[in-house]
Design a protein around this motif. Structure first.
Motif, PDB file in Angstrom:
ATOM      1  N   SER A 126      34.611  16.216  65.919  1.00 33.74           N
ATOM      2  CA  SER A 126      34.847  15.045  66.765  1.00 33.74           C
ATOM      3  C   SER A 126      34.166  15.290  68.099  1.00 33.74           C
ATOM      4  O   SER A 126      34.036  16.430  68.549  1.00 33.74           O
ATOM      5  CB  SER A 126      36.347  14.830  66.988  1.00 33.74           C
ATOM      6  OG  SER A 126      37.017  14.578  65.767  1.00 33.74           O
ATOM      7  N   VAL A 127      33.734  14.210  68.741  1.00 34.17           N
ATOM      8  CA  VAL A 127      33.039  14.326  70.019  1.00 34.17           C
ATOM      9  C   VAL A 127      34.051  14.593  71.129  1.00 34.17           C
ATOM     10  O   VAL A 127      35.089  13.935  71.222  1.00 34.17           O
ATOM     11  CB  VAL A 127      32.247  13.048  70.337  1.00 34.17           C
ATOM     12  CG1 VAL A 127      31.554  13.163  71.695  1.00 34.17           C
ATOM     13  CG2 VAL A 127      31.219  12.772  69.249  1.00 34.17           C
ATOM     14  N   ARG A 128      33.739  15.571  71.960  1.00 37.00           N
ATOM     15  CA  ARG A 128      34.563  15.873  73.128  1.00 37.00           C
ATOM     16  C   ARG A 128      33.785  15.563  74.406  1.00 37.00           C
ATOM     17  O   ARG A 128      32.561  15.538  74.411  1.00 37.00           O
ATOM     18  CB  ARG A 128      34.983  17.346  73.139  1.00 37.00           C
ATOM     19  CG  ARG A 128      35.816  17.757  71.947  1.00 37.00           C
ATOM     20  CD  ARG A 128      36.546  19.053  72.213  1.00 37.00           C
ATOM     21  NE  ARG A 128      37.242  19.554  71.044  1.00 37.00           N
ATOM     22  CZ  ARG A 128      38.183  20.499  71.082  1.00 37.00           C
ATOM     23  NH1 ARG A 128      38.527  21.051  72.247  1.00 37.00           N
ATOM     24  NH2 ARG A 128      38.766  20.913  69.967  1.00 37.00           N
ATOM     25  N   ARG A 129      34.523  15.352  75.474  1.00 35.90           N
ATOM     26  CA  ARG A 129      33.891  15.111  76.778  1.00 35.90           C
ATOM     27  C   ARG A 129      33.244  16.398  77.272  1.00 35.90           C
ATOM     28  O   ARG A 129      33.813  17.480  77.178  1.00 35.90           O
ATOM     29  CB  ARG A 129      34.934  14.648  77.786  1.00 35.90           C
ATOM     30  CG  ARG A 129      34.380  14.484  79.197  1.00 35.90           C
ATOM     31  CD  ARG A 129      35.476  14.166  80.210  1.00 35.90           C
ATOM     32  NE  ARG A 129      34.924  14.196  81.567  1.00 35.90           N
ATOM     33  CZ  ARG A 129      34.860  15.291  82.315  1.00 35.90           C
ATOM     34  NH1 ARG A 129      35.324  16.435  81.853  1.00 35.90           N
ATOM     35  NH2 ARG A 129      34.342  15.236  83.531  1.00 35.90           N
ATOM     36  N   ILE A 130      32.030  16.272  77.826  1.00 40.88           N
ATOM     37  CA  ILE A 130      31.326  17.415  78.392  1.00 40.88           C
ATOM     38  C   ILE A 130      31.622  17.502  79.886  1.00 40.88           C
ATOM     39  O   ILE A 130      31.481  16.520  80.615  1.00 40.88           O
ATOM     40  CB  ILE A 130      29.813  17.302  78.149  1.00 40.88           C
ATOM     41  CG1 ILE A 130      29.516  17.356  76.641  1.00 40.88           C
ATOM     42  CG2 ILE A 130      29.064  18.416  78.870  1.00 40.88           C
ATOM     43  CD1 ILE A 130      28.051  17.185  76.287  1.00 40.88           C
ATOM     44  N   ASP A 177      33.842  20.666  66.544  1.00 47.27           N
ATOM     45  CA  ASP A 177      33.737  19.673  67.617  1.00 47.27           C
ATOM     46  C   ASP A 177      32.578  19.999  68.565  1.00 47.27           C
ATOM     47  O   ASP A 177      31.864  19.096  69.025  1.00 47.27           O
ATOM     48  CB  ASP A 177      35.038  19.610  68.418  1.00 47.27           C
ATOM     49  CG  ASP A 177      36.195  19.013  67.634  1.00 47.27           C
ATOM     50  OD1 ASP A 177      35.974  18.532  66.505  1.00 47.27           O
ATOM     51  OD2 ASP A 177      37.324  19.040  68.166  1.00 47.27           O
ATOM     52  N   THR A 215      29.455  17.574  69.411  1.00 40.33           N
ATOM     53  CA  THR A 215      29.263  17.205  70.816  1.00 40.33           C
ATOM     54  C   THR A 215      27.877  17.613  71.295  1.00 40.33           C
ATOM     55  O   THR A 215      27.196  16.845  71.997  1.00 40.33           O
ATOM     56  CB  THR A 215      30.352  17.864  71.679  1.00 40.33           C
ATOM     57  OG1 THR A 215      31.647  17.455  71.209  1.00 40.33           O
ATOM     58  CG2 THR A 215      30.205  17.470  73.140  1.00 40.33           C
ATOM     59  N   VAL A 248      33.306  21.963  77.133  1.00 41.47           N
ATOM     60  CA  VAL A 248      34.190  20.943  76.568  1.00 41.47           C
ATOM     61  C   VAL A 248      35.629  21.189  77.032  1.00 41.47           C
ATOM     62  O   VAL A 248      36.586  20.766  76.414  1.00 41.47           O
ATOM     63  CB  VAL A 248      34.110  20.873  75.021  1.00 41.47           C
ATOM     64  CG1 VAL A 248      32.746  20.380  74.584  1.00 41.47           C
ATOM     65  CG2 VAL A 248      34.435  22.216  74.370  1.00 41.47           C
ATOM     66  N   ARG A 302      24.091   9.126  75.188  1.00 37.05           N
ATOM     67  CA  ARG A 302      25.076   9.867  74.398  1.00 37.05           C
ATOM     68  C   ARG A 302      26.028   8.920  73.681  1.00 37.05           C
ATOM     69  O   ARG A 302      26.379   9.135  72.516  1.00 37.05           O
ATOM     70  CB  ARG A 302      25.872  10.814  75.302  1.00 37.05           C
ATOM     71  CG  ARG A 302      25.062  11.980  75.867  1.00 37.05           C
ATOM     72  CD  ARG A 302      25.918  12.832  76.790  1.00 37.05           C
ATOM     73  NE  ARG A 302      25.146  13.895  77.437  1.00 37.05           N
ATOM     74  CZ  ARG A 302      25.639  14.739  78.332  1.00 37.05           C
ATOM     75  NH1 ARG A 302      26.919  14.623  78.711  1.00 37.05           N
ATOM     76  NH2 ARG A 302      24.871  15.679  78.863  1.00 37.05           N
ATOM     77  N   ALA A 353      26.532   8.682  69.675  1.00 42.19           N
ATOM     78  CA  ALA A 353      27.864   8.879  69.093  1.00 42.19           C
ATOM     79  C   ALA A 353      28.276   7.676  68.253  1.00 42.19           C
ATOM     80  O   ALA A 353      28.811   7.827  67.149  1.00 42.19           O
ATOM     81  CB  ALA A 353      28.879   9.121  70.202  1.00 42.19           C
ATOM     82  N   HIS A 397      31.377   7.578  65.887  1.00 42.39           N
ATOM     83  CA  HIS A 397      32.339   8.190  66.795  1.00 42.39           C
ATOM     84  C   HIS A 397      32.402   7.355  68.069  1.00 42.39           C
ATOM     85  O   HIS A 397      31.723   7.616  69.010  1.00 42.39           O
ATOM     86  CB  HIS A 397      31.948   9.629  67.118  1.00 42.39           C
ATOM     87  CG  HIS A 397      32.058  10.534  65.930  1.00 42.39           C
ATOM     88  ND1 HIS A 397      33.207  11.234  65.611  1.00 42.39           N
ATOM     89  CD2 HIS A 397      31.158  10.841  64.965  1.00 42.39           C
ATOM     90  CE1 HIS A 397      33.023  11.937  64.509  1.00 42.39           C
ATOM     91  NE2 HIS A 397      31.780  11.716  64.092  1.00 42.39           N
TER      92      HIS A 397
END
Length: 220
Positions: free
Chosen positions: A36-40, A69, A73, A87, A211, A215, A220
């Motif tokens: 799953s995509v996480r915030r950078i 993840d 990401t 992350v 991004r 995604a 996502h």
């Protein structure tokens, strides 16, 4: 770490996964397909400025999920490497999918990495353009050694020795720096650091928009 636009990803069939050659490998690593995509995190956030904690528990579902993840990401952000504190996770771990200067693609993860430092007689510093997913939109020339050997472990606790040449050596050094609480900005002069931050300010919104589009294309 991000790959500058003038340095395309290799299309060569040669791939090394966790340091070992493989006959074939998909363009999107299997880990990314599960992630799953996480915030950078972005430069200036406290977690990027302090050393990360060592991983002490291996073979857990949580560790595997974090790696999955991080791969997704990194892929969504067009990265070549990503450290756990990018992350928001305070652990000594990074993932990578990075070409070297000989057309070989290197894919894997490394936990609790330690870099072997070449002695002065065998160290060759190279200035090359470098970017960072936590400094979105900026790219600056940074001196790095042209060879790096990183020792650590995989997610199951098996020991690994990963050797990199050229741009992949740069990636190993860049990501290990993150886990020590440093970004590549720390290696720049004050003037170049200001330039990099201006680049980020100018391009930040465009980078985040790209991004989001990537995604969304992956569902996502």
């Amino acid at each position: 770490m991000s790959i500058p636009h003038d340095r395309p990803r290799t299309t060569d069939r040669r791939v090394r996964v966790q340091g070992a050659p493989v006959d074939s490998y998909p363009a999107l690593p299997p880990e990314a397909g599960r992630g799953s995509v996480r915030r950078i995190t972005v430069v200036g956030e406290e977690i990027l400025n302090r050393p990360c904690r060592e991983v002490t528990r291996f073979g857990t579902a949580e560790l595997s999920a974090l790696i999955d993840d991080m791969f997704l990401t990194m892929y969504v952000a067009d990265g070549a490497g990503l450290a756990a504190n990018q992350v928001g996770v305070d652990l000594r771990l990074f993932v990578y999918d990075c070409p070297d200067d000989h057309g070989i693609r290197h894919v894997g993860h490394l936990i609790n990495p330690v870099l072997d430092q070449p002695d002065a007689d065998h160290r060759r510093l190279i200035d090359d353009v470098e970017g960072c997913l936590s400094v979105p939109g900026a790219a600056m020339a940074v001196p790095r050694t042209d060879r790096a050997v990183a020792r650590g472990f995989d997610k199951d606790g098996n020991p690994l020795v990963i050797e990199g040449m050229g741009y992949f050596a740069r990636c190993l050094q860049h990501e290990t720096d993150h886990l020590l609480g440093h970004t590549y900005l720390d290696r720049l002069s004050k003037r170049d650091r200001r330039d990099a931050l201006r680049q980020m300010d100018d391009r930040y919104e465009d980078v985040l928009a790209r991004r989001e589009v990537k995604a969304a294309g992956l569902g996502h």
